[in-house]
Write an enzyme that holds these catalytic residues in place. Structure first.
Site, PDB file in Angstrom:
ATOM      1  N   ALA A 142       0.647  -1.051  -0.006  1.00  0.00           N
ATOM      2  CA  ALA A 142      -0.059  -0.003  -0.093  1.00  0.00           C
ATOM      3  C   ALA A 142       0.971   1.127   0.013  1.00  0.00           C
ATOM      4  O   ALA A 142       2.200   1.281   0.634  1.00  0.00           O
ATOM      5  CB  ALA A 142      -0.823   0.043   1.402  1.00  0.00           C
ATOM      6  N   GLU A 201      -0.734  -9.403  -0.429  1.00  0.00           N
ATOM      7  CA  GLU A 201      -2.065  -9.832  -0.133  1.00  0.00           C
ATOM      8  C   GLU A 201      -2.828  -9.827  -1.735  1.00  0.00           C
ATOM      9  O   GLU A 201      -3.866 -10.520  -1.572  1.00  0.00           O
ATOM     10  CB  GLU A 201      -2.668  -8.852   0.813  1.00  0.00           C
ATOM     11  N   GLU A 227       4.704  -5.231   7.046  1.00  0.00           N
ATOM     12  CA  GLU A 227       4.184  -4.138   7.825  1.00  0.00           C
ATOM     13  C   GLU A 227       4.700  -3.815   9.036  1.00  0.00           C
ATOM     14  O   GLU A 227       4.747  -2.749   9.405  1.00  0.00           O
ATOM     15  CB  GLU A 227       2.800  -4.238   7.693  1.00  0.00           C
ATOM     16  N   GLY A 283       0.466  -5.029   0.928  1.00  0.00           N
ATOM     17  CA  GLY A 283      -0.692  -5.161   0.206  1.00  0.00           C
ATOM     18  C   GLY A 283      -0.627  -5.665  -1.306  1.00  0.00           C
ATOM     19  O   GLY A 283      -1.342  -6.415  -1.883  1.00  0.00           O
TER      20      GLY A 283
HETATM   21  C1  HXC Z   1       5.071   4.409  -1.207  1.00  0.00           C
HETATM   22  C2  HXC Z   1       6.899   3.429  -2.311  1.00  0.00           C
HETATM   23  C3  HXC Z   1       6.586   2.196  -1.674  1.00  0.00           C
HETATM   24  C4  HXC Z   1       5.357   2.112  -1.026  1.00  0.00           C
HETATM   25  C5  HXC Z   1       8.340   2.007  -2.739  1.00  0.00           C
HETATM   26  N1  HXC Z   1       7.979   3.299  -2.816  1.00  0.00           N
HETATM   27  N2  HXC Z   1       7.679   1.396  -2.174  1.00  0.00           N
HETATM   28  N3  HXC Z   1       6.053   4.479  -2.206  1.00  0.00           N
HETATM   29  N4  HXC Z   1       4.581   3.444  -0.882  1.00  0.00           N
HETATM   30  N5  HXC Z   1       5.029   0.939  -0.406  1.00  0.00           N
HETATM   31  C6  HXC Z   1       8.896   4.300  -3.531  1.00  0.00           C
HETATM   32  C7  HXC Z   1       9.914   4.745  -2.695  1.00  0.00           C
HETATM   33  O1  HXC Z   1       9.540   5.633  -1.720  1.00  0.00           O
HETATM   34  C8  HXC Z   1      10.723   5.369  -3.769  1.00  0.00           C
HETATM   35  O2  HXC Z   1      10.399   6.627  -4.145  1.00  0.00           O
HETATM   36  C9  HXC Z   1      10.600   4.653  -5.065  1.00  0.00           C
HETATM   37  O3  HXC Z   1       9.315   3.742  -4.777  1.00  0.00           O
HETATM   38  C10 HXC Z   1      11.793   3.569  -5.168  1.00  0.00           C
HETATM   39  O4  HXC Z   1      11.898   2.934  -4.139  1.00  0.00           O
HETATM   40  P1  HXC Z   1      12.971   2.713  -3.556  1.00  0.00           P
HETATM   41  O5  HXC Z   1      12.918   2.406  -2.025  1.00  0.00           O
HETATM   42  O6  HXC Z   1      14.119   3.724  -3.817  1.00  0.00           O
HETATM   43  O7  HXC Z   1      13.623   1.338  -4.339  1.00  0.00           O
HETATM   44  P2  HXC Z   1      14.606   0.230  -3.723  1.00  0.00           P
HETATM   45  O8  HXC Z   1      15.768   0.574  -2.898  1.00  0.00           O
HETATM   46  O9  HXC Z   1      14.874  -0.828  -4.964  1.00  0.00           O
HETATM   47  O10 HXC Z   1      13.785  -0.749  -2.796  1.00  0.00           O
HETATM   48  C11 HXC Z   1      12.468  -1.526  -3.293  1.00  0.00           C
HETATM   49  C12 HXC Z   1      11.844  -1.964  -1.915  1.00  0.00           C
HETATM   50  C13 HXC Z   1      11.452  -0.720  -1.197  1.00  0.00           C
HETATM   51  C14 HXC Z   1      12.327  -3.094  -1.229  1.00  0.00           C
HETATM   52  C15 HXC Z   1      10.374  -2.355  -2.667  1.00  0.00           C
HETATM   53  O11 HXC Z   1      11.034   0.457  -1.805  1.00  0.00           O
HETATM   54  C16 HXC Z   1      10.431  -0.937   0.164  1.00  0.00           C
HETATM   55  O12 HXC Z   1      10.807  -1.561   0.953  1.00  0.00           O
HETATM   56  N6  HXC Z   1       9.266  -0.381   0.064  1.00  0.00           N
HETATM   57  C17 HXC Z   1       8.108  -0.488   1.180  1.00  0.00           C
HETATM   58  C18 HXC Z   1       7.601  -1.897   1.356  1.00  0.00           C
HETATM   59  C19 HXC Z   1       6.713  -1.770   2.279  1.00  0.00           C
HETATM   60  O13 HXC Z   1       6.964  -1.648   3.555  1.00  0.00           O
HETATM   61  N7  HXC Z   1       5.412  -2.189   1.785  1.00  0.00           N
HETATM   62  C20 HXC Z   1       4.322  -2.445   2.731  1.00  0.00           C
HETATM   63  C21 HXC Z   1       3.616  -1.177   3.022  1.00  0.00           C
HETATM   64  S1  HXC Z   1       2.398  -1.339   4.098  1.00  0.00           S
HETATM   65  P3  HXC Z   1      11.097   7.939  -4.099  1.00  0.00           P
HETATM   66  O14 HXC Z   1      10.097   9.213  -4.323  1.00  0.00           O
HETATM   67  O15 HXC Z   1      12.162   7.928  -2.855  1.00  0.00           O
HETATM   68  O16 HXC Z   1      12.060   7.648  -5.678  1.00  0.00           O
HETATM   69  C22 HXC Z   1       1.008  -2.213   3.348  1.00  0.00           C
HETATM   70  C23 HXC Z   1      -0.049  -2.281   4.207  1.00  0.00           C
HETATM   71  C24 HXC Z   1      -1.029  -2.947   3.560  1.00  0.00           C
HETATM   72  O17 HXC Z   1       1.172  -2.544   2.374  1.00  0.00           O
HETATM   73  C25 HXC Z   1      -2.386  -3.065   4.252  1.00  0.00           C
HETATM   74  C26 HXC Z   1      -3.378  -2.115   4.019  1.00  0.00           C
HETATM   75  C27 HXC Z   1      -4.399  -2.131   5.049  1.00  0.00           C
END
Ligand code: HXC
Length: 257
Positions: free
Chosen positions: A65, A111, A131, A108
């Site tokens: 998400a 999921e 998360e 997400g």
């Molecule tokens: C918003 C995101 C994002 C996310 C990546 N980006 N994931 N933006 N939400 N979930 C953005 C980064 O901020 C970055 O933007 C760009 O995408 C590239 O990501 P990087 O981190 O620079 O790339 P990399 O180093 O290759 O790492 C990739 C990655 C990492 C491992 C996927 O981005 C990551 O850990 N993302 C978050 C994963 C996460 O925690 N997901 C769970 C979310 S909560 P900029 O602007 O800096 O270029 C969830 C809850 C679901 O899903 C349930 C809801 C009810």
């Protein structure tokens, strides 16, 4: 229909939905959720379509998400909006949904893949529920749908540690049904969709409905449900055609597909 965050196009008899926020690793925004669900509902209602493939980019199916969209939310806003409830629409799709996952399927994203009926993974795929690293827990089925499909031990491991698992591990625990070379992912997923779309649609949809029933009912009720749907297929032209074709050693020409 024009979308901002996805592409949706028919590929033969398969509806292809491609998540398209490359700069954000296909992070799932509220808009993207609405667009995916709308495109899937449209394909579901399109008589020319027999299966739906959901995919992302080579780098990311969806990295979860959109954290930037959620960062400033308070409890009241999340609760009043019933945040992320809209995904229910995807699980109401009656035609088979195939997730073709390359790269990250996190939070997400994982999921949403688990909401699909078949998950095909590229060799570079990485699945996880990170998360916990954000101070939250999964909110669209990561503790529920995943526990039912891959079991308590693996779900606890993923949800409590936030670690990622590769495609081979995802296949071995049953989240993924096939792992394919990264370059072949989309073609293979579309082929699976075409194969399914060639069968009798009432049989396909009943089969999906019956398998999903296994997650909702005790075994004896599920077995009865399956048997009644099985009986119902004998009311279709496609059952007569399918069995006649077998006996006559020819390919079936299903009417309802
Ligand atoms: C918003 C995101 C994002 C996310 C990546 N980006 N994931 N933006 N939400 N979930 C953005 C980064 O901020 C970055 O933007 C760009 O995408 C590239 O990501 P990087 O981190 O620079 O790339 P990399 O180093 O290759 O790492 C990739 C990655 C990492 C491992 C996927 O981005 C990551 O850990 N993302 C978050 C994963 C996460 O925690 N997901 C769970 C979310 S909560 P900029 O602007 O800096 O270029 C969830 C809850 C679901 O899903 C349930 C809801 C009810």
């Amino acid at each position: 229909m024009a979308y901002e965050t996805i592409k949706a196009e028919p590929r033969g008899r398969v509806g292809l939905i491609t998540l398209n926020r490359p700069k954000a690793m296909n992070a799932l925004s509220q808009l993207m959720m609405r667009e995916i669900c709308q495109a899937a509902a449209d394909f579901d209602g399109d008589a020319k379509i027999g299966a739906i493939v959901l995919t992302g980019s080579e780098k990311a199916f969806a990295a979860g998400a959109d954290v930037k969209e959620m960062e400033k939310l308070g409890y009241s806003e999340a609760y009043l909006a019933d945040l992320w409830r809209g995904w229910d629409r995807l699980t109401e799709v009656r035609k088979p949904l195939i997730a073709a996952v390359s790269g990250y399927a996190l939070g997400g994203g994982c999921e949403v893949a688990a909401m699909c009926d078949i998950v095909i993974a590229a060799e570079n795929a990485k699945f996880g529920q990170p998360e916990i690293t954000l101070g939250i827990l999964p909110g669209m089925g990561g503790t529920q749908r995943l526990a039912r499909s891959i079991g308590k031990a693996k779900t606890m491991d993923l949800v409590l540690t936030g670690r990622l698992m590769d495609a081979a591990e995802a296949e071995s625990c049953g989240l993924v049904s096939r792992v394919v070379p990264t370059a072949d992912l989309l073609e293979d997923a579309l082929k699976i969709g075409e194969k399914i779309a060639d069968f009798s649609l009432p049989a396909v949809m009943s089969a999906k409905e019956s398998v999903l029933q296994a997650f909702e009912t005790p075994l004896d009720a599920g077995l009865k449900y399956e048997r009644r749907l099985f009986h119902a297929t004998f009311a279709t032209d496609d059952q007569s055609e399918g069995m006649a074709a077998f006996v006559q050693k020819r390919s079936p020409q299903f009417k309802n597909r």
